[in-house]
Design an enzyme around this catalytic site. Structure first.
Site, PDB file in Angstrom:
ATOM      1  N   LEU A   1      97.507  20.354  21.485  1.00 57.15           N
ATOM      2  CA  LEU A   1      98.822  19.955  20.974  1.00 57.15           C
ATOM      3  C   LEU A   1      99.295  20.789  19.787  1.00 57.15           C
ATOM      4  O   LEU A   1     100.497  21.011  19.625  1.00 57.15           O
ATOM      5  CB  LEU A   1      98.831  18.458  20.637  1.00 57.15           C
ATOM      6  CG  LEU A   1      99.022  17.574  21.877  1.00 57.15           C
ATOM      7  CD1 LEU A   1      98.690  16.113  21.561  1.00 57.15           C
ATOM      8  CD2 LEU A   1     100.454  17.680  22.420  1.00 57.15           C
TER       9      LEU A   1
ATOM     10  N   ALA B   1      90.485  14.542  16.823  1.00 55.65           N
ATOM     11  CA  ALA B   1      90.150  14.418  18.243  1.00 55.65           C
ATOM     12  C   ALA B   1      90.567  15.688  18.980  1.00 55.65           C
ATOM     13  O   ALA B   1      91.371  16.481  18.487  1.00 55.65           O
ATOM     14  CB  ALA B   1      90.827  13.199  18.860  1.00 55.65           C
ATOM     15  N   PHE B   2      90.015  15.878  20.182  1.00 54.20           N
ATOM     16  CA  PHE B   2      90.176  17.167  20.864  1.00 54.20           C
ATOM     17  C   PHE B   2      91.613  17.452  21.279  1.00 54.20           C
ATOM     18  O   PHE B   2      91.961  18.599  21.539  1.00 54.20           O
ATOM     19  CB  PHE B   2      89.227  17.244  22.070  1.00 54.20           C
ATOM     20  CG  PHE B   2      89.846  16.890  23.390  1.00 54.20           C
ATOM     21  CD1 PHE B   2      90.076  15.578  23.738  1.00 54.20           C
ATOM     22  CD2 PHE B   2      90.213  17.889  24.283  1.00 54.20           C
ATOM     23  CE1 PHE B   2      90.661  15.268  24.959  1.00 54.20           C
ATOM     24  CE2 PHE B   2      90.783  17.583  25.504  1.00 54.20           C
ATOM     25  CZ  PHE B   2      91.012  16.266  25.838  1.00 54.20           C
ATOM     26  N   LYS B   3      92.475  16.425  21.313  1.00 55.38           N
ATOM     27  CA  LYS B   3      93.852  16.673  21.737  1.00 55.38           C
ATOM     28  C   LYS B   3      94.580  17.645  20.802  1.00 55.38           C
ATOM     29  O   LYS B   3      95.516  18.313  21.210  1.00 55.38           O
ATOM     30  CB  LYS B   3      94.611  15.357  21.873  1.00 55.38           C
ATOM     31  CG  LYS B   3      94.066  14.563  23.047  1.00 55.38           C
ATOM     32  CD  LYS B   3      94.827  13.301  23.332  1.00 55.38           C
ATOM     33  CE  LYS B   3      94.295  12.637  24.592  1.00 55.38           C
ATOM     34  NZ  LYS B   3      92.910  12.137  24.447  1.00 55.38           N
ATOM     35  N   ASP B   4      94.109  17.746  19.547  1.00 52.52           N
ATOM     36  CA  ASP B   4      94.707  18.704  18.618  1.00 52.52           C
ATOM     37  C   ASP B   4      94.573  20.148  19.114  1.00 52.52           C
ATOM     38  O   ASP B   4      95.431  20.982  18.824  1.00 52.52           O
ATOM     39  CB  ASP B   4      94.031  18.611  17.244  1.00 52.52           C
ATOM     40  CG  ASP B   4      94.341  17.296  16.520  1.00 52.52           C
ATOM     41  OD1 ASP B   4      95.458  16.776  16.672  1.00 52.52           O
ATOM     42  OD2 ASP B   4      93.456  16.807  15.799  1.00 52.52           O
TER      43      ASP B   4
END
Ligand code: PLP
Length: 462
Positions: A116, A110-113
């Site tokens: 993060l 998911a794009f949060k990687d």
């Protein structure tokens, strides 16, 4: 670069302190004291450069003074080496002037990687320099927990404690957290709901003594360190489809407004942007605000795009601060009225400014399913429900000409049930996660009580 709080009553801080602080002490959010710019010649010079080179150029003015440029470049290279594709955030042509920007090739799909993986390394670097350790405390309803764990696992200066509602997240979501073997990762299976988990985390942060003894820090979506790296993919995508010589529109599926805000940051840097189209699911606080100027809290409903099931988008405060001409007192007053009444309306001139910069629309689950089916039929591409919200919004708010880049925020294999129901196709997990269902799990069951979480936080780490 120095940072000021949107509420105007917190100390002005450099980037490294802002990163560790998360929320400002006056309850506001940190924003740059002044916006840096990348001029047209500089933007043009970035076309065709690698993702890491562009990201270094975009992030650098925001961290200048806190770390040196070579270190930033190597930290970004290291972060994006965890991605499955060398382009990091590749573009896929859907035809008809619409492009899909795939942001999901990181460790947790998911794009949060994208943010993060950088933030975990920044924390580790800043803490190592200070000779400090911190414990990252996170409540998750599914996806944020695994992205934060992947960002922190094995980092010397960090522990991470994640609270998830036992039995209320999918098996894949749970296993993406509980099968991580690193000793600094601690999963707590809370006997309660996601709201219980969130309330427990809030109570831990509110307890000044516990906060200090356990060295608690947050990596949630209001952390400025998460916003900045996301601005880079707006730049790489726009350059790839013709910027700065022609304006490009973006469509963004939104929850806490972090991703759209990064697009707005790219625009402030000087990226010519035709429109920023915001798509929400049935939880449409953001779409209502951006189209009517009324910010109103409502009950949250479960949808097929759970990462966007948000009642009040936490990053909106940063946009409001700009819209109010950076008047911290006016913002403070607005937020106080909102927290008292659950509803507030901005003046017509502010609404006008919002509508110049943003289009917004709400996309319900049935239209999400139709969009997934239509995208497969027309373009041969399977997308996840979050991405479909953005694509449907792009279609509805489509500018007359010029390319539209729709941000694809999760791999379809992360939401196989919703994808299969809409398209008949069940997307498989990538090979590196194929044995996820057979790996050993590790989680500590706890009741939904502060004393139980406190005991874990106060116990010595291995
Ligand atoms: C977090 C998330 C979003 C929402 O992003 P915001 O920055 O909170 O607006 C959208 N899609 C997916 C898959 C997410 O994980």
């Amino acid at each position: 670069m120095k940072y000021v709080s949107t509420r105007g009553r917190a100390p002005v801080l450099p980037f490294d302190d802002v990163l560790l602080a998360g929320l400002a002490v006056d309850g506001g959010l940190y924003v740059p004291e002044a916006w840096p710019t990348l001029d047209t010649a500089r933007l043009r010079s970035l076309a065709g450069r690698s993702y890491v080179e562009v990201a270094t150029e975009v992030v650098w003015p925001f961290v200048e003074g806190a770390l040196d440029r070579d270190l930033l470049a190597s930290l970004l290279a290291d972060a994006y080496a965890t991605f499955d594709v060398p382009e990091v955030c590749p573009l896929v042509d859907l035809g008809g002037g619409t492009w899909l920007l795939e942001l999901f090739h990181g460790p947790t799909l998911a794009f949060k990687d994208v943010a993060l993986q950088v933030v975990g390394r920044l924390f580790d670097h800043v803490l190592a320099e200070r000779g400090e350790r911190r414990t990252i405390l996170v409540a998750t309803s599914g996806d944020t927990g695994s992205a934060a764990i992947e960002a922190c696992r094995g980092r010397e200066a960090l522990d991470i404690v994640v609270l998830f509602p036992a039995g209320r997240i999918s098996e894949v979501q749970r296993r993406q957290m509980t099968t991580v073997p690193d000793a600094n990762v601690h999963c707590l299976a809370v006997d309660g709901t996601f709201d219980d988990c969130q309330a427990l985390v809030k109570a831990c942060f509110a307890d000044a003594a516990l906060r200090a003894t356990a060295g608690l820090s947050a990596m949630n979506s209001i952390n400025w360190g998460r916003v900045v790296p996301q601005a880079a993919y707006y730049v790489t995508a726009a350059l790839a489809v013709g910027a700065p010589d022609r304006p490009v529109a973006f469509a963004v599926p939104s929850g806490n407004f972090g991703n759209v805000l990064a697009g707005d940051v790219a625009r402030r840097l000087g990226l010519p942007m035709e429109r920023l189209v915001v798509g929400t699911n049935r939880n449409d606080t953001l779409a209502r605000f951006l189209t009517t100027g009324v910010l109103e809290r409502r009950e949250v409903h479960a949808t097929t795009s759970p990462a966007m099931d948000v009642s009040v988008p936490s990053n909106l405060e940063r946009l409001l601060f700009e819209l109010l001409g950076r008047d911290a007192a006016a913002l403070d007053d607005l937020m106080a009225r909102f927290s008292a009444a659950g509803r507030v309306e901005v003046p017509p001139a502010v609404l006008e400014a919002v509508r110049t910069g943003f289009d917004a629309t709400r996309v319900d689950d049935d239209e999400v399913a139709e969009t997934m089916a239509a995208t497969l039929e027309r373009s041969g591409v399977v997308v996840d429900p979050h991405t479909a919200v953005g694509l449907a919004a792009a279609r509805r708010c489509r500018p007359d000409d010029g390319p539209v880049v729709a941000l694809s925020t999760a791999a379809p294999s992360k939401f196989p049930d919703a994808v299969e129901a809409a398209t008949g196709v069940r997307p498989p997990l990538p090979a590196r996660l194929a044995d996820l269902l057979h790996r050993p799990e590790r989680a500590t069951p706890v009741p939904a009580e502060l004393a139980a979480v406190r005991a874990v936080l106060e116990s010595p780490r291995p």
